[in-house]
Design an enzyme around this catalytic site. Structure first.
Site, PDB file in Angstrom:
ATOM      1  N   ASP A  36      28.518  40.413  42.235  1.00 29.17           N
ATOM      2  CA  ASP A  36      28.464  40.327  40.785  1.00 29.17           C
ATOM      3  C   ASP A  36      28.090  41.684  40.192  1.00 29.17           C
ATOM      4  O   ASP A  36      27.164  42.351  40.670  1.00 29.17           O
ATOM      5  CB  ASP A  36      27.423  39.265  40.391  1.00 29.17           C
ATOM      6  CG  ASP A  36      27.302  39.079  38.902  1.00 29.17           C
ATOM      7  OD1 ASP A  36      28.280  38.647  38.286  1.00 29.17           O
ATOM      8  OD2 ASP A  36      26.222  39.370  38.359  1.00 29.17           O
ATOM      9  N   GLU A  71      33.087  42.851  41.795  1.00 23.85           N
ATOM     10  CA  GLU A  71      33.371  42.756  40.374  1.00 23.85           C
ATOM     11  C   GLU A  71      33.117  44.160  39.836  1.00 23.85           C
ATOM     12  O   GLU A  71      31.969  44.552  39.620  1.00 23.85           O
ATOM     13  CB  GLU A  71      32.467  41.726  39.698  1.00 23.85           C
ATOM     14  CG  GLU A  71      32.797  41.539  38.226  1.00 23.85           C
ATOM     15  CD  GLU A  71      31.844  40.573  37.537  1.00 23.85           C
ATOM     16  OE1 GLU A  71      32.292  39.843  36.636  1.00 23.85           O
ATOM     17  OE2 GLU A  71      30.645  40.561  37.886  1.00 23.85           O
TER      18      GLU A  71
END
Length: 703
Positions: A354, A391
Site C-alpha cells: 500500500d 501501489e
C-alpha cells in the site's frame, strides 16, 4: 552456574538459570531472535531500543490489566541496544506479556520514552486487547502479546508458483466477502468463511486472491456515529502489529495458536491452485500523529520508526497522521524480517504494498533513486519466489507508475491502465491510442523484456477496493459518500464513470441493458489485455456500493457482498467465466508464444480511422502444444452507432469465429446473421458500445 553453551532455537540444549528476578529463574537470552519464543525450558524474550535506558518485561494473566510479575532486564542482559532474557518454567498458555521502557523525553527531538506506557512488542506474533470485531477496548486497557506455538502441518505441497502473466488476481476484504447473510457460510466474515467459498473461486477461474489488510488492526480506532449508524475503520489500513494476524477474522478462538485458521485457508487455496497475496501497509501505523496513542513504536524508538520534521512533528505522506521511516536500517530490518516471517511461516505467495512510494522516501521525506529497502526486498533470497506488487504512489504527491524502482523485480498497480481505459470505455473514442497502449502491455511505460521490465510489470485493473465497483462505474457520474460523515468531501472526484443517463438506480430497461453491456465490455478488455489482470470481488456479479467510492468505514451492506446478486446477474457471472476461460486457453493473449505460420506479427494494433470507430488488437503465435497457430482478435466499439470493420484474410482452410460478444444475440434488421460474412471479405458488423473476441479455427466442412 556451569559452562555456557550455544543455544539453538531448533533443538533442546541443556540450559541453566543464572539469576532470580521477581521469583523467576532467568538467564541472558538469544539476542539475535526478535520477539518472544517458546523453548524447551521456558520462553525467550528479546527486544531492542536505541534510546531506552532500561526495560521491564510485564507478565499478565489472560485478560487481566495488572501484571502479576514485573521483570526488569539486568544491565548485563543487554548487548548493544538489545535486551534478551530467558524466563524458565513459563507455560505460554498461562500468560500474556508487554514491556515498559524508560529513557529521555523530549518531544522536540522525537524522544517519547515514558515508563508509564505499556508497550506492545513490535515483533508480537499474536495480539490481545481487541480481539472481537466491533467491541472497543475498555478504558484503561492496552494491547498485550501472546506467544504462539507454531506446529502447523503444511504437508508436502509446494506453493503454486504461477507466473505473473498467468495470474488472475481477485481482490477481496475477508470480512466483507462472506459477512452478508446471503453468503450461506457457517462462519461469516472470517478466514473459515472464505475457505468455504474456494469451490466458487475455482468455478469463476481466478488463481490468486489478494486479501485486504489482515495484520492486526483496530477497527474501532476512529469509531463514530453518522446519522444513527456506526462507522468504523473497516478496511484495516491502520496496522497495530505487522507480525500478527487479525484475531477478529477467525471463526473460533485460537489461544496461543493464533494464525492456524489463516494457515488452513492458505493451504486450502494452494491445494486448489490458488495463490494468496497479502495487502501490506508499511507506510504508517495506528499510532497516528502527535495526538495519537503511544502503544508500541513510539515508545520503543519514536525518532527511528517514524519520519519526523526537525522540530519532532510527524511527516504525513500517508495521509494517516504518520509515516514509517522505511529506509532507516532498523525499520528496514523489521520490514524484511516481517515479510520473511509471512513467507516462511504462513506460505504467503505475494505482497501488494500500500502506498509503496513511501518505501522509497529518505528520512527527510525526499524520493531516493535507489531506495535500499526496495532493493533489499528485490534481492532477498527468501523472498525470491514471492510476487512484489507496488501501489506506486503515495498521499504526498509522489506518483511513480511506470518508474517505480524495480530491479526488474517489482510489478505495479497500473493506475494509468485504470484511468485511460475507464475514459475510453465510457465513450471517449479519441483515447483509442492510449487504450491500445494499455491493452497491449503498456510497453511505452515498461519497455519490452530485455530492454525494460516488460508487460509483467503491469497489474491491470479497472476497479479495486478504492473507488467505484464495476457496476457503480456505469451507474453514477458522481461519488455518493454521505454515509461516511464528511459531507461527501472524501473519496476521489475523478472517477471517469458514466451513469448512462440516470444517476443511480433505475427501472429503465434500456439504460439497464446498456449498463450491463458496458460492464461486460470492461471485463472483456481487462481479460484480453497483456499484463496481469486484477478485479474486485463481487464485480463478477455486479455488486454495488450504492455510489460510495470510499467505503473504508462502512461495515454494513454498503461494503458486504450481496450474494443474492449472483443469481440475479447470472448472465454477467457466466460471461466473466467465459472471458477468463478465453484468457487461460489462449497463450498469445498473455505472452509471446512463437511465430505464427501466417506471418502475422505477435501483436497488431488496428486503430480507429475515418472508416470505422473500432479498435482491434490481434494477438498471433502458436498454441500451447505448438501444434498450430493461435490467433485472437479483441474488437472494441465505444461509439454509439453500428460499425463495420475488416479482419485479416485467412487461408481457405481457416475461419474466424466469435468467442465472446457483449451485445448478445440481438440483431437489428439488415445485419447479417452471425455478423460474419465468411469466407468472402471477412467483414464484421459490430453493435454500438460493444466488445467482441474472435479466434481463428479450422474451417468447418459444409458436408
Amino acid at each position: 552456574m556451569g559452562e555456557e553453551k550455544f543455544i539453538s532455537p531448533m533443538r533442546s540444549i541443556h540450559m541453566v538459570p543464572m539469576d532470580v528476578i521477581a521469583g523467576f529463574e532467568v538467564r541472558p537470552g538469544m539476542y539475535e531472535l526478535n520477539g518472544a519464543m517458546a523453548i524447551p525450558v521456558g520462553v525467550n524474550f528479546t527486544v531492542h531500543s536505541f534510546g531506552a535506558t532500561s526495560c521491564e518485561l510485564l507478565l499478565f494473566h489472560r485478560e487481566e490489566e495488572e501484571p502479576y510479575a514485573v521483570l526488569p532486564f539486568p544491565k548485563h542482559y543487554r548487548i548493544g541496544n538489545v535486551y534478551s532474557m530467558i524466563v524458565f518454567g513459563l507455560n505460554i498458555q498461562d500468560f500474556e506479556y508487554a514491556y515498559r521502557l524508560d529513557g529521555p523525553y523530549d518531544a522536540s527531538k522525537g524522544l517519547l520514552f515514558d515508563r508509564n506506557h505499556v508497550l506492545l512488542d513490535i515483533y508480537a506474533k499474536a495480539v490481545t486487547g481487541q480481539s472481537q470485531w466491533g467491541r472497543p477496548r475498555k478504558e484503561g486497557t492496552f494491547y498485550k502479546a501472546r506467544v504462539v506455538k507454531d506446529d502447523f502441518e503444511w504437508g508436502r505441497e509446494r506453493n503454486p508458483l504461477i507466473p505473473m502473466e498467468d495470474l488472475i488476481i481477485y481482490e477481496m476484504h475477508v470480512r466483507g466477502f462472506t459477512r452478508h447473510g446471503s453468503s450461506g457460510v457457517e462462519y461469516p466474515g472470517t478466514f473459515a468463511g472464505l475457505m468455504e467459498k474456494i469451490p466458487y473461486l475455482k468455478e469463476l477461474g481466478v488463481n490468486a486472491v489478494e486479501l485486504m489488510p489482515i495484520f492486526e488492526f483496530d477497527e474501532m480506532k476512529d469509531s463514530r456515529m453518522v446519522d444513527g449508524n456506526q462507522v468504523v475503520d473497516y478496511w484495516g489500513y491502520n496496522t497495530v502489529s505487522f507480525f500478527a494476524p487479525n484475531t477478529s477474522y477467525t471463526g473460533t478462538k485460537e489461544y496461543n495458536r493464533e494464525g492456524t485458521e489463516l494457515k488452513k485457508l492458505i493451504r486450502a487455496l494452494n491445494e486448489n491452485g490458488i495463490e494468496c497475496f497479502l495487502d501490506v501497509v508499511f507506510n504508517h501505523t495506528a499510532e497516528g500523529n502527535e495526538l495519537g496513542p503511544c502503544f508500541s513504536f513510539k515508545g520503543f524508538d519514536n525518532n527511528i520508526y517514524y519520519m519526523l520534521t526537525p522540530d519532532g512533528h510527524y511527516y504525513n505522506f500517508s495521509g494517516c497522521g504518520n509515516t514509517l521511516n522505511c529506509n532507516h536500517p532498523i525499520v528496514q530490518q523489521m520490514i524484511l524480517e516481517c515479510l520473511r516471517y509471512w513467507t516462511t511461516v504462513y506460505h504467503v505467495d505475494g505482497f501488494r504494498f500500500d502506498l509503496a512510494s513511501i518505501l522509497g522516501r529518505n528520512e527527510d521525506g525526499s524520493p531516493m533513486s535507489k531506495p535500499p529497502l526496495l532493493q533489499s526486498l528485490a534481492f532477498d533470497p527468501i523472498l525470491g519466489d514471492v510476487k512484489l506488487i507496488a501501489e506506486a504512489w503515495d498521499a504526498g504527491g509522489l506518483y511513480q507508475v511506470g518508474s517505480f524502482p524495480s530491479w526488474n523485480r517489482w510489478a505495479e498497480w497500473n493506475g494509468r491502465y485504470r484511468d485511460d481505459l475507464r475514459s475510453y470505455l465510457k465513450g471517449d473514442y479519441g483515447m483509442s491510442h492510449a487504450a491500445a497502449e494499455r491493452i497491449t502491455g503498456s510497453l511505452d511505460m515498461y519497455g519490452r523484456e530485455g530492454e525494460g521490465r516488460g508487460y509483467n510489470a503491469s497489474v491491470n485493473f479497472l476497479n479495486c477496493h478504492d473507488g467505484f465497483t464495476l457496476w457503480d462505474m456505469y451507474c453514477y457520474n458522481e461519488k455518493h459518500n454521505e454515509a461516511n460523515g464528511w459531507g461527501n468531501t472524501d473519496g476521489a472526484g475523478d472517477n471517469r464513470s458514466w451513469n448512462c443517463g440516470v444517476e443511480g438506480e433505475t427501472d429503465n430497461e434500456e439504460i439497464l441493458v446498456l449498463r450491463r453491456r458496458l460492464a461486460k465490455n470492461a471485463v472483456t478488455v481487462l481479460m484480453l489485455s497483456r499484463g496481469t489482470p486484477m478485479f474486485l470481488a463481487g464485480d463478477e456479479f455486479l455488486n454495488t456500493q450504492f455510489g460510495n467510492n470510499n467505503a473504508y468505514c462502512q461495515d454494513n451492506e454498503i461494503s458486504w457482498l450481496d450474494w443474492g446478486l449472483l443469481e440475479k446477474n447470472k448472465d454477467h457471472f457466466e460471461f466473466t467465466k467465459n472471458v477468463i476461460r478465453i484468457r487461460k486457453e489462449h497463450d498469445v493473449v498473455r505472452k509471446n508464444s512463437g511465430r505464427c505460420s501466417l506471418g502475422f506479427p505477435e501483436v497488431q494494433i488496428m486503430e480507429p480511422d475515418e472508416g470505422t470507430k473500432v479498435l482491434r488488437v490481434i494477438y498471433a503465435g502458436r498454441n500451447h502444444e505448438d501444434t498450430g497457430d493461435d490467433i485472437v482478435c479483441l474488437a472494441v466499439n465505444v461509439f454509439w452507432e453500428w460499425q463495420e470493420f475488416s479482419l485479416p484474410g485467412l487461408p481457405s482452410y481457416m475461419q474466424w469465429q466469435v468467442e465472446a460478444d457483449t451485445f448478445g444475440n440481438y440483431l437489428p434488421a439488415g445485419i447479417p446473421e452471425g455478423r460474419l460474412t465468411e469466407p468472402v471479405d471477412h467483414r464484421v458488423f459490430m453493435a454500438p458500445r460493444s466488445a467482441m473476441v474472435l479466434t481463428v479455427c479450422s474451417r468447418k466442412s459444409n458436408n
